[in-house]
Motif scaffolding. Structure first.
Motif, short mmCIF file in Angstrom:
data_model
loop_
_atom_site.label_atom_id
_atom_site.label_comp_id
_atom_site.label_asym_id
_atom_site.label_seq_id
_atom_site.Cartn_x
_atom_site.Cartn_y
_atom_site.Cartn_z
N PHE A 165 -2.36 2.89 -8.97
CA PHE A 165 -1.58 1.71 -8.59
C PHE A 165 -0.91 1.13 -9.83
O PHE A 165 -1.32 1.39 -10.97
CB PHE A 165 -2.46 0.66 -7.91
CG PHE A 165 -3.39 -0.07 -8.86
CD1 PHE A 165 -3.00 -1.23 -9.52
CD2 PHE A 165 -4.67 0.42 -9.11
CE1 PHE A 165 -3.84 -1.89 -10.39
CE2 PHE A 165 -5.54 -0.24 -9.98
CZ PHE A 165 -5.12 -1.40 -10.62
N ASN A 206 -6.18 -1.22 -0.98
CA ASN A 206 -6.31 -1.89 0.32
C ASN A 206 -5.90 -3.35 0.13
O ASN A 206 -6.44 -4.05 -0.74
CB ASN A 206 -7.76 -1.79 0.82
CG ASN A 206 -7.98 -2.56 2.11
OD1 ASN A 206 -8.16 -3.76 2.09
ND2 ASN A 206 -7.93 -1.85 3.23
N PRO A 241 -3.73 8.60 -6.19
CA PRO A 241 -4.85 7.64 -6.39
C PRO A 241 -4.64 6.71 -7.58
O PRO A 241 -5.49 6.62 -8.46
CB PRO A 241 -6.04 8.57 -6.59
CG PRO A 241 -5.47 9.79 -7.23
CD PRO A 241 -4.11 9.97 -6.62
N GLU A 293 0.86 -1.20 0.00
CA GLU A 293 0.00 0.00 0.00
C GLU A 293 0.89 1.24 0.00
O GLU A 293 1.83 1.34 0.80
CB GLU A 293 -0.91 -0.01 1.22
CG GLU A 293 -1.91 -1.16 1.22
CD GLU A 293 -2.89 -1.05 2.39
OE1 GLU A 293 -3.09 0.08 2.89
OE2 GLU A 293 -3.43 -2.09 2.79
N LYS A 294 0.56 2.18 -0.87
CA LYS A 294 1.33 3.43 -0.98
C LYS A 294 0.34 4.52 -1.39
O LYS A 294 -0.01 4.66 -2.56
CB LYS A 294 2.43 3.26 -2.03
CG LYS A 294 3.39 4.41 -2.16
CD LYS A 294 4.61 3.96 -2.99
CE LYS A 294 5.54 5.12 -3.29
NZ LYS A 294 5.15 5.86 -4.49
N HIS A 295 -0.11 5.27 -0.39
CA HIS A 295 -1.25 6.16 -0.60
C HIS A 295 -0.81 7.60 -0.91
O HIS A 295 -1.32 8.55 -0.33
CB HIS A 295 -2.13 6.13 0.64
CG HIS A 295 -2.62 4.75 0.99
ND1 HIS A 295 -3.58 4.09 0.25
CD2 HIS A 295 -2.23 3.88 1.96
CE1 HIS A 295 -3.79 2.88 0.78
NE2 HIS A 295 -2.97 2.73 1.81
N THR A 296 0.13 7.74 -1.82
CA THR A 296 0.60 9.09 -2.17
C THR A 296 -0.12 9.66 -3.38
O THR A 296 -0.08 10.86 -3.61
CB THR A 296 2.11 9.05 -2.46
OG1 THR A 296 2.37 8.05 -3.45
CG2 THR A 296 2.90 8.74 -1.19
N LYS A 329 -6.98 4.07 -9.09
CA LYS A 329 -7.21 3.17 -7.97
C LYS A 329 -8.53 2.40 -8.06
O LYS A 329 -8.66 1.31 -7.53
CB LYS A 329 -7.19 3.95 -6.64
CG LYS A 329 -8.22 5.03 -6.52
CD LYS A 329 -8.17 5.75 -5.19
CE LYS A 329 -8.54 4.85 -4.04
NZ LYS A 329 -8.59 5.60 -2.77
N ASP A 334 -2.25 2.92 -4.31
CA ASP A 334 -3.33 3.36 -3.44
C ASP A 334 -4.44 2.30 -3.41
O ASP A 334 -5.51 2.46 -4.01
CB ASP A 334 -3.88 4.70 -3.95
CG ASP A 334 -4.78 5.36 -2.93
OD1 ASP A 334 -4.85 4.90 -1.77
OD2 ASP A 334 -5.44 6.35 -3.29
N ASN A 368 5.83 3.67 -8.14
CA ASN A 368 5.10 2.41 -7.93
C ASN A 368 5.66 1.30 -8.82
O ASN A 368 5.85 0.16 -8.39
CB ASN A 368 3.62 2.60 -8.26
CG ASN A 368 2.89 3.43 -7.22
OD1 ASN A 368 3.40 3.67 -6.13
ND2 ASN A 368 1.70 3.90 -7.57
#
Length: 508
Positions: free
Chosen positions: A53, A281, A51, A46-49, A181, A279, A439
Motif C-alpha cells: 500500500f 481493508n 500485497p 482498496e486495490k488488491h493487485t 500490507k 491492499d 498506488n
C-alpha cells in the motif's frame, strides 16, 4: 517552467468500461472517506493487485500560505519533518533540550546582528555575527552525540518501505511511502508521532542545506532565475510571486521559533488529509487512524489566502541576463481551480502543444524555429496559462514569440476542428490511463483533488468537463484571457561577455 518543487503525479483510475472516448463517469473508484472528530480527513482506496500500500498525508499548506519575512518556510518545514521526534532520532532527548535552548538563544542574538549588518547607519561589523555563528556550530556539534541519524528512514527501510519522500509546492505539502500490507500500524505510528512529538533538531545546519538547495536550483540555474523573475513580475500581490524555496534573505532569518509557530498553525488535523491506497481493508484503516491520529487535539484552521492580483492593465516585460542560451516565458492570468473556463483553457493548451500533430510542433518545431510548450496551471488562487519558448539555431526569441502569437491569434478567429478536439480528448484520456496501476499516483491525484477543491472526485469531473468543451468555448476563452494587456513576458538574455565582462555573472 518550475513554479513548485512538488510535481503531482498524473494518474488515474481502476476500472474502465469499454474503450474509445470513455467518459469519466465510466470510471469506478470506490474511495471511502471518513472525518475524525478532530477534523482530520481519512481516504481509503482498496486495490488488491499486490500485497503493498501507499500511505500519503497531504497538508493544505504550501508557499502561498506564507508571508514576506518567512517565504520558503513550508519547504524548510518539510525538511525538518525528517529530523526526528522526542522518541525517534535521539538517544537522549532530555539531554538535547538545554543544548537546543542554548542554540535558540544564540540564534536570536545572531538575528539581531544580522539586522545591524543590513543597516549602514549602525556601522556594520560582522565579527560578532561570525562569532555567534561559530558558537551555534559548536553547540550543534556537541548535540550530534545524541542524534540518531535518519532513524525514520532506516525504520521504514528495515520494514520494506520504498519511495519514502515528501514534496512541497505552491498549494500543498505531501509526505508519502510505500509499505508491505502488514505494516499499516507502523505507518500510522510513525506518521502520527511526527505530528505529536516533532523536534526541530539540527535547525541551523538544515537551514544551510535549504539555502544551498536554493543556490543550486535557482541562483545557479538559468531556468530557475527566469522562473523566479517571471513569478515576481506576473504576480505582484499574490504569494505565487515568490519561489517555493523562498527568498534567500528570508531563509537567512527564519528562526526555530518561526518554524514551531508555522507548524502549530498549519499542521493541525483539520488541515490534513491522509490517504491509503493498496491492499488494505478500509474498516481496519479507519480503526487504525482513529487509534493513532484520533487523539491529536483539534485546532482552528489556518487563515485563508484572500489576496488577488486584480486586473493587469498592460503587458509586462522583464529581462534576466545570464551567460546562458536564450529562453522565454509568457504568462496570462487565468481563474483559480474549479472555474468553468479552466477546461477550455486546458484544451487550448493541448491543441497548441501536445504531441507531434499540435500547432506549435507543426508550425514552429518542424520549421526549426524552436520549441514551445503551453499549459494551463490550476491553483488555489488565480494562476496562469503559460508558454515556455526555446529558440533553435540562429533564430531569435523575438521571432519565436511572434510565431506563438500568430498561432494564438488563429485560435481567436478560427474555430478549432472536431478532429483536434477529439485528438485532445484521446490524449488526455491516455494520459489518465497511464497511471492506472500506480498506488502512489492514485494517492497523489485523489488527495490533491480533495485538498484543492474539497472533493476528491474533482479530477474525474475535470476530465468530464474536457469532453464537453466545444470549439466556441476554446475561441471564447482564448479571446478573453490570452490578450496583450493580460500577459507577462520574461526573456533570458545571453550576457555579452566579450564587450562587457562585468555582467557575465549578473542576474535578475
Amino acid at each position: 517552467m518550475k513554479r513548485g518543487l512538488m510535481i503531482p503525479v498524473l494518474v488515474a483510475l481502476l476500472y474502465l468500461a469499454g474503450s474509445g472516448t470513455a467518459a469519466a463517469n465510466e470510471i469506478q473508484l470506490d474511495v471511502k472517506e471518513r472525518t475524525l472528530a478532530n477534523g482530520m480527513t481519512i481516504l481509503v482506496l482498496e486495490k488488491h493487485t499486490a500485497p503493498v500500500f501507499t500511505g500519503l498525508i497531504r497538508f493544505k499548506t504550501g508557499s502561498i500560505d506564507e508571508h514576506p519575512g518567512i517565504t520558503g518556510i513550508s519547504h524548510f518545514l518539510e525538511h525538518m519533518m525528517f529530523k526526528g521526534t522526542r522518541i525517534f532520532g535521539t538517544s537522549n532527548y532530555e539531554a538535547e533540550v538545554p543544548l537546543m535552548e542554548r542554540i535558540d538563544s544564540l540564534g536570536n542574538l545572531m538575528l539581531q546582528e544580522q539586522i545591524k549588518l543590513q543597516n549602514p547607519i549602525t556601522a556594520p561589523d560582522s565579527a560578532r555575527y561570525k562569532e555567534l555563528r561559530q558558537q551555534i556550530a559548536d553547540a550543534q556539534a556537541e548535540g550530534k552525540q545524541y542524534v540518531v541519524k535518519d532513524e525514520l528512514w532506516s525504520t521504514y527501510l528495515q520494514n520494506g518501505g520504498t519511495r519514502l519522500n515528501a514534496g512541497t509546492g505552491n498549494d500543498g505539502t505531501s509526505y508519502f511511502v510505500s509499505l508491505p500490507k502488514n505494516k499499516l500500524e507502523l505507518w500510522a505510528l510513525l506518521e502520527s508521532d511526527r505530528l505529536k512529538n516533532i523536534v526541530f533538531r539540527e535547525f541551523y545546519s538544515e537551514r544551510d542545506v535549504v539555502m544551498e538547495e536554493r543556490r543550486l536550483s535557482l541562483e545557479n540555474e538559468p531556468d530557475g532565475r527566469l522562473d523566479e523573475a517571471f513569478g515576481a513580475t506576473m504576480f505582484w500581490a499574490t504569494p505565487y510571486g515568490w519561489p517555493v524555496v523562498g527568498w534567500m534573505s528570508d531563509l537567512q532569518r527564519i528562526t526555530r521559533g518561526d518554524l514551531e509557530d508555522y507548524f502549530r498553525i498549519h499542521y493541525g488535523p483539520g488541515n490534513a488529509i491522509a490517504i491509503i491506497v493498496g491492499d488494505v481493508n478500509a474498516d481496519e484503516v479507519f480503526a487504525m487512524c482513529e487509534k493513532y491520529f484520533g487523539n491529536l487535539p483539534p485546532q482552528p484552521l489556518p487563515p485563508a489566502v484572500m489576496t488577488v492580483d486584480g486586473s493587469q492593465m498592460g503587458e509586462r516585460r522583464v529581462e534576466v541576463v545570464m551567460d546562458a542560451n536564450p529562453e522565454a516565458f509568457i504568462g496570462w492570468h487565468i481563474p483559480r481551480v474549479g472555474h468553468p473556463d479552466i477546461a477550455p483553457l486546458d484544451v487550448a493548451a493541448n491543441i497548441l502543444s501536445s504531441g507531434r500533430t499540435s500547432r506549435f510542433y507543426k508550425k514552429i518545431k518542424e520549421a526549426r524555429l524552436g520549441t514551445v510548450s503551453a499549459s494551463a496551471w490550476e491553483g488555489r488562487i488565480p494562476a496562469a496559462f503559460y508558454c515556455t519558448l526555446t529558440p533553435m539555431g540562429e533564430h531569435t526569441t523575438e521571432e519565436l514569440e511572434q510565431a506563438v502569437y500568430t498561432e494564438i491569434d488563429k485560435l481567436k478567429t478560427e474555430p478549432v476542428s472536431n478532429w483536434e478536439l477529439e485528438k485532445v480528448r484521446n490524449q488526455m484520456k491516455a494520459s489518465l490511463l497511464r497511471g492506472l496501476d500506480s498506488n502512489g499516483g492514485l494517492a497523489f491525484r485523489i488527495s490533491t483533488s480533495k485538498a484543492m477543491t474539497g472533493d476528491w472526485k474533482h479530477f474525474l469531473n475535470a476530465y468530464e468537463a474536457i469532453n464537453r468543451v466545444t470549439a466556441e468555448d476554446v475561441m471564447r476563452v482564448v479571446n478573453k484571457y490570452l490578450t496583450r494587456e493580460n500577459r507577462t513576458v520574461t526573456y533570458l538574455v545571453k550576457a555579452e561577455t566579450e564587450n562587457n565582462p562585468e555582467i557575465s555573472n549578473s542576474g535578475h
